[in-house]
Design a protein around this motif. Structure first.
Motif, short mmCIF file in Angstrom:
data_model
loop_
_atom_site.label_atom_id
_atom_site.label_comp_id
_atom_site.label_asym_id
_atom_site.label_seq_id
_atom_site.Cartn_x
_atom_site.Cartn_y
_atom_site.Cartn_z
N ILE A 132 0.83 -1.20 0.00
CA ILE A 132 0.00 0.00 0.00
C ILE A 132 0.87 1.25 0.00
CG2 ILE A 132 -1.60 1.36 1.41
CD1 ILE A 132 -2.82 -1.36 2.29
N CYS A 133 1.88 1.27 0.86
CA CYS A 133 2.74 2.46 0.96
C CYS A 133 3.55 2.67 -0.31
CB CYS A 133 3.65 2.34 2.17
SG CYS A 133 2.78 2.48 3.74
N ASP A 134 4.05 1.58 -0.91
CA ASP A 134 4.75 1.71 -2.19
C ASP A 134 3.84 2.31 -3.24
OD1 ASP A 134 7.04 0.65 -1.11
OD2 ASP A 134 6.79 -1.35 -2.00
N ALA A 135 2.57 1.84 -3.27
CA ALA A 135 1.63 2.36 -4.26
C ALA A 135 1.34 3.84 -4.03
CB ALA A 135 0.33 1.55 -4.21
N MET A 136 1.18 4.25 -2.77
CA MET A 136 0.92 5.65 -2.46
C MET A 136 2.11 6.52 -2.84
SD MET A 136 -1.30 5.83 1.06
CE MET A 136 0.01 5.26 2.13
N ARG A 137 3.31 6.03 -2.55
CA ARG A 137 4.51 6.81 -2.86
C ARG A 137 4.68 6.92 -4.37
NH1 ARG A 137 10.50 5.94 -2.53
NH2 ARG A 137 10.09 3.71 -2.29
N PHE A 138 4.39 5.83 -5.10
CA PHE A 138 4.52 5.83 -6.55
C PHE A 138 3.53 6.80 -7.18
CE2 PHE A 138 3.17 4.25 -10.71
CZ PHE A 138 4.37 4.18 -11.38
N SER A 139 2.27 6.76 -6.71
CA SER A 139 1.23 7.58 -7.35
C SER A 139 1.36 9.06 -7.00
CB SER A 139 -0.16 7.08 -6.94
OG SER A 139 -0.37 7.25 -5.55
N SER A 140 1.91 9.36 -5.81
CA SER A 140 2.00 10.76 -5.39
C SER A 140 3.33 11.41 -5.73
CB SER A 140 1.78 10.85 -3.87
OG SER A 140 2.84 10.20 -3.18
N ILE A 176 -5.22 10.27 -0.43
CA ILE A 176 -3.79 10.48 -0.20
C ILE A 176 -3.53 11.98 -0.01
CG2 ILE A 176 -1.47 10.30 -1.20
CD1 ILE A 176 -2.44 7.83 -2.69
N VAL A 177 -2.86 12.32 1.07
CA VAL A 177 -2.53 13.71 1.37
C VAL A 177 -1.02 13.85 1.38
CG1 VAL A 177 -2.67 15.55 3.09
CG2 VAL A 177 -4.62 14.04 2.73
#
Length: 217
Positions: A132-140, A176-177
């Motif tokens: 989940i965190c990898d996906a958030m970091r990638f998308s943001s 995501i913020v």
């Protein structure tokens, strides 16, 4: 908003603080704490109706329709435990649920990809938390990502991944913020989570925890 109670049935916690501090409210009804609370503070019922539809919080009021105000000096109230076999099935609601399931079924079954291995929520570092965190970091495009483990609600089996499976894992419509933080602020966020015995899931950073150290250290 949660509350707690003891053997004397006195409420304490978030709802109790509000009830003591804010006048003129005719009833306080909370949740999230999954317990049963039934108290009176400042002449107003303070209630939590358990969890999972097993209880019903009932409070009876007499209302003046002209003044649009509660006129009873003392309200009768109770938490009633609910048993499914005591009530007939509501055919209208069954029809609603069947229609909703039929509408959402094709969307839920949409295949989004495949996972070569199962992803779980095992503590302290969860494989699904890393994902989940990898996906958030990638998308943001952020340098790091943080995820509260309480927001991860299911494991994910290996194999085909559907939209429904993703929703099972993260059912809350969170957003995501992104923000700028100092290193000290990042450390503070991690420390505050540990105070509640939560291991923050991360991407982009590594940290080591010594649970024997003093709080916030």
């Amino acid at each position: 908003i949660p509350a707690e109670t003891d053997s004397t049935r006195k409420a304490r916690g978030d709802i109790a603080r509000l009830a003591h501090g804010i006048k003129g409210v005719d009833g306080w009804f909370g949740g999230h704490s999954h317990n049963v609370v039934d108290d009176v503070i400042e002449n107003a019922p303070v209630m939590v109706a358990g969890a999972n539809g097993q209880w019903l919080a009932i409070a009876d009021y007499t209302v003046d329709p002209v003044k649009r105000a509660v006129v009873t000096a003392e309200t009768s109230h109770r938490n009633m435990q609910i048993y499914a076999d005591e009530f007939p099935i509501d055919s209208a609601w069954v029809a609603h649920v069947e229609r909703w399931n039929a509408e959402v079924g094709p969307v839920a079954a949409e295949v989004l990809g495949r996972s070569a291995s199962p992803l779980d929520r095992n503590r302290p570092e969860a494989s699904i938390g890393n994902f989940i965190c990898d996906a958030m970091r990638f998308s943001s495009g952020a340098d790091i990502a943080l995820q509260n483990p309480g927001g991860m609600r299911a494991n994910m089996a290996a194999g085909t991944v559907t939209r429904a499976m993703v929703y099972d894992v993260m059912p809350f419509d969170n957003t995501i913020v992104t923000m700028e933080l100092t290193g000290a602020e990042v450390r503070l966020a991690l420390e505050q989570a540990l105070r509640g015995e939560r291991i923050t899931q991360v991407s982009g950073i590594r940290y080591v925890v010594n649970l024997d150290a003093p709080p916030m250290q």
